[in-house]
Design an enzyme around this catalytic site. Sequence first.
Site, PDB file in Angstrom:
ATOM      1  N   HIS A 160       0.841  -1.191   0.000  1.00  0.00           N
ATOM      2  CA  HIS A 160       0.000   0.000   0.000  1.00  0.00           C
ATOM      3  C   HIS A 160       0.874   1.237   0.000  1.00  0.00           C
ATOM      4  O   HIS A 160       1.548   1.545   0.969  1.00  0.00           O
ATOM      5  CB  HIS A 160      -0.931   0.018   1.211  1.00  0.00           C
ATOM      6  CG  HIS A 160      -1.987   1.083   1.118  1.00  0.00           C
ATOM      7  ND1 HIS A 160      -2.986   1.045   0.179  1.00  0.00           N
ATOM      8  CD2 HIS A 160      -2.189   2.215   1.842  1.00  0.00           C
ATOM      9  CE1 HIS A 160      -3.772   2.100   0.328  1.00  0.00           C
ATOM     10  NE2 HIS A 160      -3.313   2.838   1.328  1.00  0.00           N
ATOM     11  N   HIS A 167       1.030   5.478  -1.412  1.00  0.00           N
ATOM     12  CA  HIS A 167       0.615   6.705  -2.092  1.00  0.00           C
ATOM     13  C   HIS A 167       1.907   7.474  -2.328  1.00  0.00           C
ATOM     14  O   HIS A 167       2.406   8.159  -1.434  1.00  0.00           O
ATOM     15  CB  HIS A 167      -0.337   7.533  -1.234  1.00  0.00           C
ATOM     16  CG  HIS A 167      -1.598   6.823  -0.829  1.00  0.00           C
ATOM     17  ND1 HIS A 167      -2.590   6.520  -1.731  1.00  0.00           N
ATOM     18  CD2 HIS A 167      -2.039   6.372   0.372  1.00  0.00           C
ATOM     19  CE1 HIS A 167      -3.587   5.917  -1.101  1.00  0.00           C
ATOM     20  NE2 HIS A 167      -3.270   5.823   0.171  1.00  0.00           N
ATOM     21  N   ARG A 220      -4.929  15.523   6.243  1.00  0.00           N
ATOM     22  CA  ARG A 220      -5.442  15.337   4.886  1.00  0.00           C
ATOM     23  C   ARG A 220      -5.428  16.644   4.105  1.00  0.00           C
ATOM     24  O   ARG A 220      -5.156  16.647   2.891  1.00  0.00           O
ATOM     25  CB  ARG A 220      -6.861  14.752   4.932  1.00  0.00           C
ATOM     26  CG  ARG A 220      -7.374  14.324   3.570  1.00  0.00           C
ATOM     27  CD  ARG A 220      -8.725  13.668   3.647  1.00  0.00           C
ATOM     28  NE  ARG A 220      -9.780  14.625   3.942  1.00  0.00           N
ATOM     29  CZ  ARG A 220     -11.075  14.402   3.704  1.00  0.00           C
ATOM     30  NH1 ARG A 220     -11.463  13.248   3.181  1.00  0.00           N
ATOM     31  NH2 ARG A 220     -11.985  15.299   4.003  1.00  0.00           N
ATOM     32  N   TYR A 232      -5.103   7.398  -7.097  1.00  0.00           N
ATOM     33  CA  TYR A 232      -6.347   8.105  -7.355  1.00  0.00           C
ATOM     34  C   TYR A 232      -6.139   9.531  -7.875  1.00  0.00           C
ATOM     35  O   TYR A 232      -7.099  10.259  -8.104  1.00  0.00           O
ATOM     36  CB  TYR A 232      -7.243   8.140  -6.112  1.00  0.00           C
ATOM     37  CG  TYR A 232      -6.612   8.710  -4.860  1.00  0.00           C
ATOM     38  CD1 TYR A 232      -6.512  10.073  -4.659  1.00  0.00           C
ATOM     39  CD2 TYR A 232      -6.136   7.854  -3.871  1.00  0.00           C
ATOM     40  CE1 TYR A 232      -5.947  10.587  -3.509  1.00  0.00           C
ATOM     41  CE2 TYR A 232      -5.573   8.360  -2.713  1.00  0.00           C
ATOM     42  CZ  TYR A 232      -5.483   9.729  -2.529  1.00  0.00           C
ATOM     43  OH  TYR A 232      -4.914  10.234  -1.384  1.00  0.00           O
ATOM     44  N   HIS A 275     -11.744   3.877  -3.252  1.00  0.00           N
ATOM     45  CA  HIS A 275     -11.043   4.601  -2.197  1.00  0.00           C
ATOM     46  C   HIS A 275     -11.518   4.171  -0.826  1.00  0.00           C
ATOM     47  O   HIS A 275     -10.703   3.867   0.057  1.00  0.00           O
ATOM     48  CB  HIS A 275     -11.224   6.111  -2.358  1.00  0.00           C
ATOM     49  CG  HIS A 275     -10.515   6.881  -1.293  1.00  0.00           C
ATOM     50  ND1 HIS A 275     -11.117   7.210  -0.091  1.00  0.00           N
ATOM     51  CD2 HIS A 275      -9.244   7.350  -1.219  1.00  0.00           C
ATOM     52  CE1 HIS A 275     -10.246   7.854   0.669  1.00  0.00           C
ATOM     53  NE2 HIS A 275      -9.109   7.952   0.003  1.00  0.00           N
ATOM     54  N   ARG A 300     -16.495   5.963   1.970  1.00  0.00           N
ATOM     55  CA  ARG A 300     -16.712   7.413   1.907  1.00  0.00           C
ATOM     56  C   ARG A 300     -16.571   7.916   0.471  1.00  0.00           C
ATOM     57  O   ARG A 300     -17.284   8.826   0.055  1.00  0.00           O
ATOM     58  CB  ARG A 300     -15.701   8.146   2.800  1.00  0.00           C
ATOM     59  CG  ARG A 300     -15.861   7.921   4.281  1.00  0.00           C
ATOM     60  CD  ARG A 300     -14.849   8.733   5.085  1.00  0.00           C
ATOM     61  NE  ARG A 300     -13.484   8.253   4.934  1.00  0.00           N
ATOM     62  CZ  ARG A 300     -12.534   8.877   4.248  1.00  0.00           C
ATOM     63  NH1 ARG A 300     -12.795  10.002   3.613  1.00  0.00           N
ATOM     64  NH2 ARG A 300     -11.308   8.366   4.176  1.00  0.00           N
ATOM     65  N   HIS A 323      -9.492   1.133   1.187  1.00  0.00           N
ATOM     66  CA  HIS A 323      -9.322   1.589   2.562  1.00  0.00           C
ATOM     67  C   HIS A 323     -10.580   1.199   3.342  1.00  0.00           C
ATOM     68  O   HIS A 323     -11.697   1.489   2.897  1.00  0.00           O
ATOM     69  CB  HIS A 323      -9.216   3.120   2.628  1.00  0.00           C
ATOM     70  CG  HIS A 323      -8.004   3.692   1.971  1.00  0.00           C
ATOM     71  ND1 HIS A 323      -8.081   4.716   1.045  1.00  0.00           N
ATOM     72  CD2 HIS A 323      -6.686   3.425   2.108  1.00  0.00           C
ATOM     73  CE1 HIS A 323      -6.862   5.061   0.648  1.00  0.00           C
ATOM     74  NE2 HIS A 323      -5.999   4.283   1.274  1.00  0.00           N
ATOM     75  N   HIS A 344      -5.802  -1.114   6.245  1.00  0.00           N
ATOM     76  CA  HIS A 344      -5.909  -0.595   7.614  1.00  0.00           C
ATOM     77  C   HIS A 344      -6.743  -1.529   8.481  1.00  0.00           C
ATOM     78  O   HIS A 344      -6.237  -2.071   9.453  1.00  0.00           O
ATOM     79  CB  HIS A 344      -6.441   0.837   7.668  1.00  0.00           C
ATOM     80  CG  HIS A 344      -5.614   1.810   6.905  1.00  0.00           C
ATOM     81  ND1 HIS A 344      -4.272   1.989   7.149  1.00  0.00           N
ATOM     82  CD2 HIS A 344      -5.930   2.649   5.876  1.00  0.00           C
ATOM     83  CE1 HIS A 344      -3.795   2.891   6.314  1.00  0.00           C
ATOM     84  NE2 HIS A 344      -4.773   3.299   5.518  1.00  0.00           N
ATOM     85  N   ASP A 392       2.225   3.055   3.012  1.00  0.00           N
ATOM     86  CA  ASP A 392       1.135   4.013   2.911  1.00  0.00           C
ATOM     87  C   ASP A 392       1.607   5.441   2.660  1.00  0.00           C
ATOM     88  O   ASP A 392       1.990   5.792   1.554  1.00  0.00           O
ATOM     89  CB  ASP A 392       0.269   3.924   4.174  1.00  0.00           C
ATOM     90  CG  ASP A 392      -1.049   4.684   4.050  1.00  0.00           C
ATOM     91  OD1 ASP A 392      -1.342   5.209   2.968  1.00  0.00           O
ATOM     92  OD2 ASP A 392      -1.787   4.746   5.044  1.00  0.00           O
TER      93      ASP A 392
END
Length: 437
Positions: free
Chosen positions: A55, A57, A78, A117, A200, A203, A225, A262, A313
């Site tokens: 994982h 990003h 974020r 993404y 994603h 949410r 996630h 997670h 991550d």
Amino acid sequence: MTAYWCEQALLPTGLASGVLVTVVDGRFTSVSADAVAGDAVRLNGIVVPGLANCHSHAFHRALRGRTQTERGTFWTWREQMYSVASVLTPDSYYQLARAVYGEMVLGGITAVGEFHYLHHAPGGKRYDDPNAMGQALIAAAQDAGLRITLLDTCYVAGGIDQPLNETQQRFSDGDASAWASRVLSLTGFSEDVVIGAAAHSVRGVPLEQLGAVAAALPTAPLHIHMSEQVAENEACLAAYGRTPAQVLDETGFLDARTSAVHATHLTPVDVGLLGSSATYSCFCPTTERDLADGIGPSVALRDAGSRLTLGSDSHAVIDLFEEMRAVELDERLASQERGHWSAAELLTAATVDGHRSLGFADAGVIEVGARADLVAVRTSGVRTAGTGASVETLVFAASALDVSDVIVSGRQVVADGNHVKLDVAAELAASISAVTR
């Protein structure tokens, strides 16, 4: 044919000494213990299969050292992440990702699962090639010398029943159908590239569209996630009357090809759903503690039938050895007991199971026919000297800094602690400076 001689090597049967391997066309053609080195390339220390970072990003690496200056929460972090996401272009993302993947290879990582993404230009405008950002990541991985599973991610909502914000427009194709059409055009890559699918989160993708994401690439790796934050669970319960795991189960998302990333805040029912479906649980302990996410129920998930994998991550740290031991050490903190995960189990999570979860079922093990990945770990450094040179040394003493040599598909990518092609530190400094000024 190329031959490597390993002072010690971790084989499926355990550690063995004097292991001679031969490689043809990127795969092991022979593996022999108690062998004479002859003119083979020597790899000292303990040699393990390549590690899988399940994982990632890549652009989050630009946040390291910049998000520690205030108390904050996951949600304030974020917002800082969005500031980086808002300025990246295909060219700058390629430069940054190549350096990040270079850092991974230096630490023994031979395959990465990139949870991707950041698809479009600011405001959601399509590039001439709608997959330009994904193509940049694939090229970066190939140039850095590791395999990549591009987990192309559907992201169409700013939260449950919430619109996308300005930055999130870059992430969205509009709906799951449009996302799938774009992803299906990603074809024609070598066997070192896997195109996978991801949502994603509950949410980021409405319940009624999750099934379409799961069905888009029916045999490819599928990631999401899940239950990273208590707030996510609360929003899901309020909207749907079920937990994220229950929603995913009902929409056909949980499966032996799926990774729940997670999986931190779970009910016993959630644990049972992940276990009975053989869904992987991808833990990212260094990020989960950096963001104050919490400690996930790794032992309960394992005992229920969910296999553990590991990721870095947000890249607060890129060190799979640290991720391995953190699973056990976090469990000790939560339970006030020791000895939940053996070193051998954690190595399995970081190697063979990690690669399987990324669609590389023929990697992560030193045996005939497998992809020829080798990672040599020094046993004479300040962290490992005097430890007994065991699997426990690897998991509970070594770090990414102890990796001396890395072979990926038979090709040497790291030699004596240095990347053979890249000045990784210089590239990191330059590429991060370009997107954080």
